[in-house]
Each structure stands twice: as C-alpha cells, then as structure tokens.
Design an enzyme around this catalytic site. Structure first.
Site, PDB file in Angstrom:
ATOM      1  N   LYS A 107      24.797  39.981  32.740  1.00  0.00           N
ATOM      2  CA  LYS A 107      26.092  40.633  32.847  1.00  0.00           C
ATOM      3  C   LYS A 107      25.967  41.912  33.676  1.00  0.00           C
ATOM      4  O   LYS A 107      25.047  42.717  33.479  1.00  0.00           O
ATOM      5  CB  LYS A 107      26.635  40.971  31.461  1.00  0.00           C
ATOM      6  CG  LYS A 107      27.052  39.749  30.652  1.00  0.00           C
ATOM      7  CD  LYS A 107      28.283  39.080  31.251  1.00  0.00           C
ATOM      8  CE  LYS A 107      28.788  37.951  30.374  1.00  0.00           C
ATOM      9  NZ  LYS A 107      30.025  37.341  30.922  1.00  0.00           N
ATOM     10  N   ASP A 138      26.933  37.842  36.470  1.00  0.00           N
ATOM     11  CA  ASP A 138      28.323  37.597  36.093  1.00  0.00           C
ATOM     12  C   ASP A 138      29.058  38.926  35.991  1.00  0.00           C
ATOM     13  O   ASP A 138      28.741  39.756  35.139  1.00  0.00           O
ATOM     14  CB  ASP A 138      28.378  36.855  34.756  1.00  0.00           C
ATOM     15  CG  ASP A 138      29.805  36.536  34.314  1.00  0.00           C
ATOM     16  OD1 ASP A 138      30.745  36.738  35.114  1.00  0.00           O
ATOM     17  OD2 ASP A 138      29.983  36.083  33.168  1.00  0.00           O
ATOM     18  N   GLU A 164      28.649  34.962  39.657  1.00  0.00           N
ATOM     19  CA  GLU A 164      29.786  34.385  38.938  1.00  0.00           C
ATOM     20  C   GLU A 164      30.953  35.355  38.871  1.00  0.00           C
ATOM     21  O   GLU A 164      30.794  36.513  38.470  1.00  0.00           O
ATOM     22  CB  GLU A 164      29.348  33.998  37.521  1.00  0.00           C
ATOM     23  CG  GLU A 164      30.436  33.367  36.679  1.00  0.00           C
ATOM     24  CD  GLU A 164      29.928  32.905  35.326  1.00  0.00           C
ATOM     25  OE1 GLU A 164      30.699  32.971  34.351  1.00  0.00           O
ATOM     26  OE2 GLU A 164      28.760  32.482  35.233  1.00  0.00           O
ATOM     27  N   ASP A 190      34.831  31.351  37.262  1.00  0.00           N
ATOM     28  CA  ASP A 190      34.997  31.130  35.830  1.00  0.00           C
ATOM     29  C   ASP A 190      36.430  31.437  35.429  1.00  0.00           C
ATOM     30  O   ASP A 190      37.249  30.540  35.228  1.00  0.00           O
ATOM     31  CB  ASP A 190      34.004  31.996  35.054  1.00  0.00           C
ATOM     32  CG  ASP A 190      34.188  31.899  33.544  1.00  0.00           C
ATOM     33  OD1 ASP A 190      34.975  31.052  33.070  1.00  0.00           O
ATOM     34  OD2 ASP A 190      33.548  32.669  32.801  1.00  0.00           O
ATOM     35  N   LYS A 214      34.584  25.550  30.395  1.00  0.00           N
ATOM     36  CA  LYS A 214      34.390  25.804  28.971  1.00  0.00           C
ATOM     37  C   LYS A 214      35.346  24.923  28.173  1.00  0.00           C
ATOM     38  O   LYS A 214      36.509  24.767  28.544  1.00  0.00           O
ATOM     39  CB  LYS A 214      34.620  27.286  28.658  1.00  0.00           C
ATOM     40  CG  LYS A 214      33.670  28.209  29.421  1.00  0.00           C
ATOM     41  CD  LYS A 214      33.913  29.673  29.152  1.00  0.00           C
ATOM     42  CE  LYS A 214      32.932  30.534  29.938  1.00  0.00           C
ATOM     43  NZ  LYS A 214      33.123  31.984  29.710  1.00  0.00           N
TER      44      LYS A 214
END
Length: 330
Positions: A107, A138, A164, A190, A214
C-alpha cells in the site's frame, strides 16, 4: 433463489475483529455473517458505503449462501502478501505472516504519508523478499497523474510487477498508462471496475493492462466471471478484507476463472488478529485452499459486535435486501 429478509436474519451474526495493523484507516473489521442452504456467507461492505453500493455486496453474499458455485478449475489459489502502509521497520514482521508468498502488494499514497515513506517501505519489501520476489503497489486512486508518474519513476528501481489504481478516474488511468508505457510497468484497475457504474468502461478505454476483480463488490461469483470474460484482460482476484468466510467466496471465484496469470490477493486473513473459524484461510506455501468455511459459534460469540453496532448492521441488511429484490446473480 432469493430468500426473505427473515430467513437471513434467523442466522445473522455481527462480529468486530481486531486487526494486526491499521488498514484502510480501521483497526477493527466488522462483518455480518449468515447461513444458507450452501453454508455460511458474509456481508461486509465498508461502513462508509451507501446502501446502493452495499446492496451489491449483499446480493453476492446471498448468492454464495443459497446457490451452487460455478464449476471449479483448481483446488488451490496462489496468493500474495499484503503490506499495509506501515513504517519500513515493520515490513519484515508483516511479511512473516504470509507463509511462502512470492508476491507482495504494498500500500502506498496514504493520506498522511509522503513519497519518501512509500520508497522506504517498498525498498524494505524488496530487501526482505530478495530479487526473485514480485512487488506490486496499490495507491487506491490517491494520486494525480503527475504524482503517479513521479511515484512510478521513483519506485521503478524496485522492479514493479504492476501499479494498481494509481489514479481515480478512467481518463487519468489512460493518460498515465500512455506516459509510462515505455517503462514496461503495467497499470491495473480496481476501483475503476468494482465501484464503477460500468465496470467494463476501463477495458473499452484501454486504460488498464489488467483488472482486479472482487466477489462481493461485483455482486457475486457469476457476475464477476461475466465482467472478467467481457473485459478480455488478465485478472487478479482479490479480497475486500473479509473474514475467512468471505475469503472463501473469493477463492471459489478464483478457482472458477479460466486462467490465473497473477497471484491473487486472497490471503488477507493474515491481517486479522482474530477470525470466525479456528481454521482460517491463510497462506500455506504461498497458496490457499478452495473450500467453504464454517463460522464457529464460540468465535462468533467471542468477537460479537456490541448491541449498537449489531443493530446498525441488521438495519443495513434490511434496507439493502429491499433494494436487491430484483437482483439476478447472472
């Protein structure tokens, strides 16, 4: 099948699980679990999501509890470690929780941190994982195009597998992808898939090299498979920081796709300090099993949310159920 709200409420339990590190700004993960003919399922949209968005998550949970899953093509899923926006000194301890994982998602772009913090964190992940490890970052859409370009340049020396959701919009992703194409670092989408009114817009715009799918935010396994097939891009199946019950739904999704080119983000049970099962769905040798998970009464009781939070979730369930009455899992 679409059950009545009372059928769901009959077995509904709300838990609040402590986390090992602060993640997405929270240190407790709340979830509502219930049981249907196929077993336990999970409804756990993040608390800030409105009912319209949360109702999609409920439809996925109902689908998983009441309907059979699609045919499975594999019984284990290769998974990545997930490194929250921790200080570099804590990275090694985080990675130790993900047994055998050869890939780490890191992250970055936390609102109260700097690019220097991100560089230090990613550098430490590379040191711990060695040259053979795979690192993806991400940003959760937090950068502008210029900020993202600078960050990718600064982090490129650590051999990024992909970046991402570096920017928030499809247009920004497309622009950034053009700017960094010469570097050979792919862009993954995403939020531009799971939170979009049109989850295929990013693929049509050529704004990403791969997409993250997801199960809960997609409205269920079958709907997620349809998006993946229509997008025509490589996919990474990932979690939404669920309990092992919700992760099992994601594992069934990953097991049903035709091709998995990338390790999946389904090992996040290791970010929880507690779970609803004594056999959590954690990485072993860099993989997780594809299996349904039963919530255990003792753990549901041990980690039960307080009365106020339980009522908040039950009321949310009822509202979202009303919104989803015309839902079809296909």
């Amino acid at each position: 099948m679409f059950p009545s709200v009372n059928e769901i409420l009959d077995t509904a339990r709300v838990v609040s699980l402590p986390m090992t590190s602060r993640f997405r700004g929270i240190d407790q993960r709340e979830a509502l679990l219930f049981r249907g003919p196929q077993g336990w399922s999970e409804f756990s949209p993040f608390v800030e999501y409105d009912d319209a968005e949360a109702s999609t998550w409920l439809m996925a949970a109902i689908d998983y509890a009441w309907n059979e899953t699609p045919p499975l093509k594999r019984d284990h899923i290769p998974v990545n470690a997930t490194v929250p926006a921790v200080a570099a000194e804590f990275v090694e301890a985080v990675l130790e929780r993900f047994d055998g994982c050869r890939t780490a998602k890191v992250k970055v772009a936390e609102f109260d941190q700097s690019l220097a913090d991100d560089i230090a964190r990613v550098a430490e992940v590379r040191r711990v994982m060695g040259p053979a490890g795979r690192i993806r970052i991400d940003a959760n859409g937090a950068w502008t195009v210029d900020e993202a370009e600078r960050a990718v340049h600064a982090l490129a020396e650590f051999d990024l597998e992909y970046v991402e959701q570096p920017c928030a919009t499809v247009e920004e992703l497309s622009e950034l992808r053009g700017r960094i194409a010469y570097m050979g670092i792919p862009v993954a989408a995403d939020e531009s898939v799971r939170k979009a009114a049109d989850p295929l817009a990013v693929a049509r715009a050529g704004a990403a090299d791969l997409i993250v799918i997801k199960a809960q935010p997609s409205g269920g396994i079958s709907r997620a498979l349809s998006v993946a097939a229509e997008a025509g891009l490589p996919i990474v199946v990932s979690s939404a920081l669920e309990t092992s019950v919700g992760l099992a739904m994601g594992a069934h999704l990953a097991a049903a796709v035709d091709t998995l080119e990338f390790d999946c983000g389904l090992a996040t049970a290791s970010l929880l300090a507690a779970d609803v099962t004594s056999s959590p769905l954690r990485a072993r040798g860099g993989r997780i099993e594809v299996r349904r998970v039963d919530a255990e009464e003792a753990l549901l009781t041990r980690w039960a949310a307080n009365a106020e939070r339980t009522q908040w979730w039950l009321s949310r369930l009822e509202r979202c159920h009303e919104l989803g009455k015309n839902y079809s899992p296909q």
